[in-house]
Design an enzyme around this catalytic site. Structure first.
Site, PDB file in Angstrom:
ATOM      1  N   GLY A   3       0.761  -1.243   0.000  1.00  0.00           N
ATOM      2  CA  GLY A   3       0.000   0.000   0.000  1.00  0.00           C
ATOM      3  C   GLY A   3       0.789   1.289   0.000  1.00  0.00           C
ATOM      4  O   GLY A   3       0.215   2.368  -0.192  1.00  0.00           O
ATOM      5  N   GLY A  14       3.719  -3.753  -3.851  1.00  0.00           N
ATOM      6  CA  GLY A  14       3.546  -3.971  -5.288  1.00  0.00           C
ATOM      7  C   GLY A  14       3.968  -2.733  -6.045  1.00  0.00           C
ATOM      8  O   GLY A  14       5.044  -2.645  -6.630  1.00  0.00           O
ATOM      9  N   ARG A  15       3.095  -1.718  -5.961  1.00  0.00           N
ATOM     10  CA  ARG A  15       3.299  -0.479  -6.714  1.00  0.00           C
ATOM     11  C   ARG A  15       4.683   0.127  -6.495  1.00  0.00           C
ATOM     12  O   ARG A  15       5.328   0.578  -7.431  1.00  0.00           O
ATOM     13  CB  ARG A  15       2.222   0.522  -6.294  1.00  0.00           C
ATOM     14  CG  ARG A  15       2.151   1.763  -7.146  1.00  0.00           C
ATOM     15  CD  ARG A  15       1.232   2.805  -6.506  1.00  0.00           C
ATOM     16  NE  ARG A  15      -0.035   2.260  -6.097  1.00  0.00           N
ATOM     17  CZ  ARG A  15      -1.138   2.258  -6.851  1.00  0.00           C
ATOM     18  NH1 ARG A  15      -1.115   2.790  -8.045  1.00  0.00           N
ATOM     19  NH2 ARG A  15      -2.261   1.730  -6.387  1.00  0.00           N
ATOM     20  N   TYR A  62      -9.836   5.037 -12.044  1.00  0.00           N
ATOM     21  CA  TYR A  62      -9.598   5.739 -10.767  1.00  0.00           C
ATOM     22  C   TYR A  62      -9.260   7.212 -10.965  1.00  0.00           C
ATOM     23  O   TYR A  62      -8.719   7.831 -10.038  1.00  0.00           O
ATOM     24  CB  TYR A  62      -8.401   5.117 -10.026  1.00  0.00           C
ATOM     25  CG  TYR A  62      -8.272   3.626 -10.070  1.00  0.00           C
ATOM     26  CD1 TYR A  62      -9.144   2.807  -9.349  1.00  0.00           C
ATOM     27  CD2 TYR A  62      -7.253   3.020 -10.802  1.00  0.00           C
ATOM     28  CE1 TYR A  62      -9.000   1.436  -9.376  1.00  0.00           C
ATOM     29  CE2 TYR A  62      -7.105   1.653 -10.831  1.00  0.00           C
ATOM     30  CZ  TYR A  62      -7.986   0.860 -10.117  1.00  0.00           C
ATOM     31  OH  TYR A  62      -7.841  -0.489 -10.144  1.00  0.00           O
ATOM     32  N   CYS A  84     -13.922   3.143 -28.249  1.00  0.00           N
ATOM     33  CA  CYS A  84     -15.193   3.850 -28.389  1.00  0.00           C
ATOM     34  C   CYS A  84     -15.863   4.082 -27.042  1.00  0.00           C
ATOM     35  O   CYS A  84     -16.940   3.546 -26.758  1.00  0.00           O
ATOM     36  CB  CYS A  84     -16.102   3.056 -29.315  1.00  0.00           C
ATOM     37  SG  CYS A  84     -15.294   2.807 -30.896  1.00  0.00           S
ATOM     38  N   GLU A  85     -15.224   4.844 -26.189  1.00  0.00           N
ATOM     39  CA  GLU A  85     -15.774   5.226 -24.883  1.00  0.00           C
ATOM     40  C   GLU A  85     -15.211   6.610 -24.559  1.00  0.00           C
ATOM     41  O   GLU A  85     -14.012   6.853 -24.753  1.00  0.00           O
ATOM     42  CB  GLU A  85     -15.284   4.286 -23.776  1.00  0.00           C
ATOM     43  CG  GLU A  85     -15.518   2.829 -24.026  1.00  0.00           C
ATOM     44  CD  GLU A  85     -16.516   2.214 -23.062  1.00  0.00           C
ATOM     45  OE1 GLU A  85     -17.023   2.930 -22.176  1.00  0.00           O
ATOM     46  OE2 GLU A  85     -16.773   1.030 -23.220  1.00  0.00           O
TER      47      GLU A  85
END
Ligand code: LLP
Length: 421
Positions: free
Chosen positions: A239, A277-278, A318, A346-347
């Site tokens: 985290g 992780g990050r 996010y 296409c969004e």
């Protein structure tokens, strides 16, 4: 700290020009710097020098087997959340004795597999999971080493969707039920209680939520010991946030994080487990993409690039910020225009950034989205039948494609037509 910088006017990963890689493998692609990955794990290890630790890299952040292999060679363990991730960690050479298995929905098949591998610890997140694990272990004549993941009811994390430690979240066992659950677990023949686990969220940029959660864990360890329970490990999860450049958010250095832990958790005399992780891989990766069009809309100017939300979904999911820079440094000095940087999907949410100040970039120019090494490739999809993009690992002056782009035939190989069509 990372190893992406301009050299001779061109953005390089270590000693390799991103233009060279783009010409070789095509765009878009992810590019990782091995030296950066190694540096980050070493900084984390050094912060805890002298402590009994297991640094279990959280595979979900970047599960490429070559990336895990780099970390295995640095002595890291792995935090996995599926049978697939466990297989990846093992394939990369991480010993089972350094693997912890987290997640709220482990199936009996996954439990049986992890038990036969002989993993270090299951982080159990509910009573039904405890019962299932006990049954699976008994049926195999084994004992499953466990920690309960406790939910400390602490708010943390860079975004509501990546906060996991509030009591409304699906994660962990309720704080006020923990002692009862430990008592129950100790009585089960297939369970061996080893420790306490907590993970409160991701991209946490200040120490206060960690401090609140870890203090609660230390209190719980004392209470459990008073109940006669042996607690020999504490898993403090992952985290710790990282800098995403222009956002101005500067998370604490691992040394400050370690200082907090040495004060609160080291006196417990336990093995300390971490699941970063990050912070290991985030700044070790960039996403390189080519400009397709410079489009003047009626209200905004769009830089349409060949990467899209299916390749890097963090901005869409996010509102995450990834700094965009041109690969050709000469462009950096040119006068700037305000672009909305968007992909071909296409969004409307297929947008990497709004009003980004960039030099005017002609079709064919390369750009890089920074800090894309964590939760980039790992969250990619083939939406709009866009192939998963290659991943390239750089080591000094050499590089290797560590996952290639699939062909159309490979993308559709698992589809079968029913006999009535
Ligand atoms: N341990 C557990 C139990 C986790 O659930 C996670 C991340 C980690 C460790 C590693 O956390 P880290 O050190 O990387 O913050 N996709 C989101 C992040 C989701 C994190 C999920 N759990 C993003 O792109 O920001």
């Amino acid at each position: 700290m990372h190893h992406f910088e301009y050299r001779g006017g061109v953005l390089h990963a270590e000693d390799v020009s991103l233009e060279t890689i783009a010409a070789d493998v095509g765009t878009p692609f992810y590019c990782y710097s091995e030296a950066t990955i190694r540096r980050h794990i070493r900084v984390f290890q050094a912060a805890f020098k002298g402590c009994d630790t297991l640094i279990a890299y959280s595979v979900k952040a970047n599960p490429n087997i070559s990336v895990i292999k780099v970390l295995a060679s640095e002595g890291a363990g792995a935090d996995v959340v599926s049978g697939g991730e466990l297989k990846r960690a093992r394939a990369a050479g991480i010993p089972a004795s350094k693997i912890v298995f987290s997640g709220v929905g482990k199936t009996r098949e996954e439990m049986a597999f992890a038990l036969s591998e002989g993993i270090h610890q299951f982080n159990v997140e509910s009573e039904p999971e405890l019962d299932a694990l006990n049954e699976v272990a008994v049926s195999k004549g084994a004992k499953a080493p466990i920690a309960f993941r406790v939910n400390p009811d602490v708010k943390a994390g860079g975004h509501e969707k990546i906060s996991t430690g509030k009591k409304e979240d699906k994660f962990g066992v309720a704080w006020d039920r923990a002692r009862d659950l430990y008592a129950r677990a100790r009585a089960l023949p297939g369970i061996e209680v080893k420790g306490v686990d907590v993970h409160i969220g991701s991209q946490i940029a200040e120490l206060a939520p960690f401090e609140a959660a870890f203090n609660r864990v230390a209190d719980l360890v004392a209470a459990l010991r008073a109940d006669g329970c042996t607690i020999e490990r504490v898993d403090l999860g992952g985290g710790l946030g990282i800098s995403y450049g222009e956002t101005g958010v500067e998370p604490p250095h691992p040394d400050e994080y370690a200082g907090l832990i040495k004060r609160i958790a080291a006196p417990l005399g336990v093995q300390l487990i971490f699941e970063p992780g990050r912070m290991i891989v985030g700044n070790a990766g960039v996403l390189v993409s080519r400009v397709i069009y410079d489009k003047e809309g009626s209200a905004r100017r769009f830089l349409i690039i060949d990467a899209a939300m299916n390749d890097l979904i963090r901005p869409a999911l996010y509102d995450a910020h990834h700094t965009v820079i041109p690969v050709d440094e000469a462009e950096a000095d040119a006068s700037k225009v305000a672009y909305d940087v968007v992909g071909p999907v296409c969004e409307s949410s297929d947008r990497f950034g709004r009003d980004r100040a960039l030099p005017a970039l002609a079709p064919g120019k390369l750009i890089a989205l920074l800090t894309a090494g964590a939760y980039g490739a790992s969250q990619a999809s083939q939406y709009n039948t866009r192939p998963l993009i290659p991943e390239v690992l750089v080591n000094g002056a050499r590089y290797a494609v560590i996952r290639r782009r699939p062909t159309f035939e490979e993308m559709t190989a698992l589809e079968e037509k029913p006999d009535w069509l």
